[in-house]
Write an enzyme that holds these catalytic residues in place. Sequence first.
Site, PDB file in Angstrom:
ATOM      1  N   ASP A  99      -1.808  -1.540   5.684  1.00 29.95           N
ATOM      2  CA  ASP A  99      -2.252  -1.148   7.028  1.00 29.95           C
ATOM      3  C   ASP A  99      -3.759  -1.041   7.181  1.00 29.95           C
ATOM      4  OD1 ASP A  99      -2.201   1.242   5.344  1.00 29.95           O
ATOM      5  OD2 ASP A  99      -2.610   2.343   7.186  1.00 29.95           O
ATOM      6  N   SER A 158      -2.446   1.684  -4.757  1.00 27.92           N
ATOM      7  CA  SER A 158      -2.845   2.834  -3.960  1.00 27.92           C
ATOM      8  C   SER A 158      -4.303   3.222  -4.171  1.00 27.92           C
ATOM      9  CB  SER A 158      -1.957   4.038  -4.298  1.00 27.92           C
ATOM     10  OG  SER A 158      -2.370   5.167  -3.551  1.00 27.92           O
ATOM     11  N   GLU A 214      -1.242  10.334   4.734  1.00 24.57           N
ATOM     12  CA  GLU A 214      -2.424   9.976   3.947  1.00 24.57           C
ATOM     13  C   GLU A 214      -2.657  11.138   2.976  1.00 24.57           C
ATOM     14  OE1 GLU A 214      -4.698   7.369   3.952  1.00 24.57           O
ATOM     15  OE2 GLU A 214      -3.503   6.198   5.372  1.00 24.57           O
ATOM     16  N   ASP A 240       0.854  -1.176   0.000  1.00 22.48           N
ATOM     17  CA  ASP A 240       0.000   0.000   0.000  1.00 22.48           C
ATOM     18  C   ASP A 240       0.901   1.241   0.000  1.00 22.48           C
ATOM     19  OD1 ASP A 240      -2.356   1.576   0.375  1.00 22.48           O
ATOM     20  OD2 ASP A 240      -1.966   1.612   2.526  1.00 22.48           O
ATOM     21  N   ASP A 286      -0.326   4.971   1.097  1.00 17.09           N
ATOM     22  CA  ASP A 286      -0.593   5.871   2.219  1.00 17.09           C
ATOM     23  C   ASP A 286      -0.425   5.167   3.558  1.00 17.09           C
ATOM     24  OD1 ASP A 286      -1.588   8.388   0.820  1.00 17.09           O
ATOM     25  OD2 ASP A 286      -2.890   6.860  -0.054  1.00 17.09           O
TER      26      ASP A 286
END
Length: 238
Positions: free
Chosen positions: A194, A126, A47, A38, A40
């Site tokens: 995450d 993303s 973010e 990922d 961010d």
Amino acid sequence: MTGEDAHFVDKFTDDDGDGTATGNPMPTLSKPGLLVMDVDSTLIDEEVIDELGEAAGKGEEIADVTERAMRGELEFCDALRARVALLEGLPVSVFDTVHDKLHFTRGALELIDTLHEHGWKVGVVSGGFHEVVDRLAAEGHIDLWIANRLDVVDGRLTGKVLGEIVCKTVKLHALRAWAERLGVPMSQTVAVGDGANDIPMIQAAGLGLAFCAKPKTQLAADESINDRDLRHVLEYLR
């Protein structure tokens, strides 16, 4: 690209998806492999949507939606559309401003370089935006990437997303498609993320790592890393 979430195979019994029990070990640096992560709060500390929200004067409102989506309380695509709608009217120059505020997570570049030295490829998936991810990919020497693209008219954001949104299913498909294209067995793949929308790819990879993740994501992963240093990923690869 729907419906595949329900068809995960057990990574320790059917790595190649052919119905046979292989008992393959965890991924190793001694063979070519693929790591997908990922962006961010994983590849970078920030973010991006929250940074854009601050620029639009909607920071608190957007951050709240982001947090709820990360916890899995909101469907990601709906949450993204709602947040992007709040960005309507921002000039595209905002991406230059936001990019300059971003920081690669500690150890990210070292992780990528080490994997490349061992013949691995690195991809990022993303839920953020090409306008930023394209630059991060170039700066980080990332091999493969996908992200969302925002609609722009007369140099300003319209508040809409173009094309298919990069959701959990699209992330999963990217992992599998890239592995197939590279000739890398799923047993030699690693997925790192995450948020709740990272869970399908984390579960499908040969090794799924939750990185400073929400509780739901940590429960879904093989292992959790709770120190913000991506070099820890290498500890699981021998």
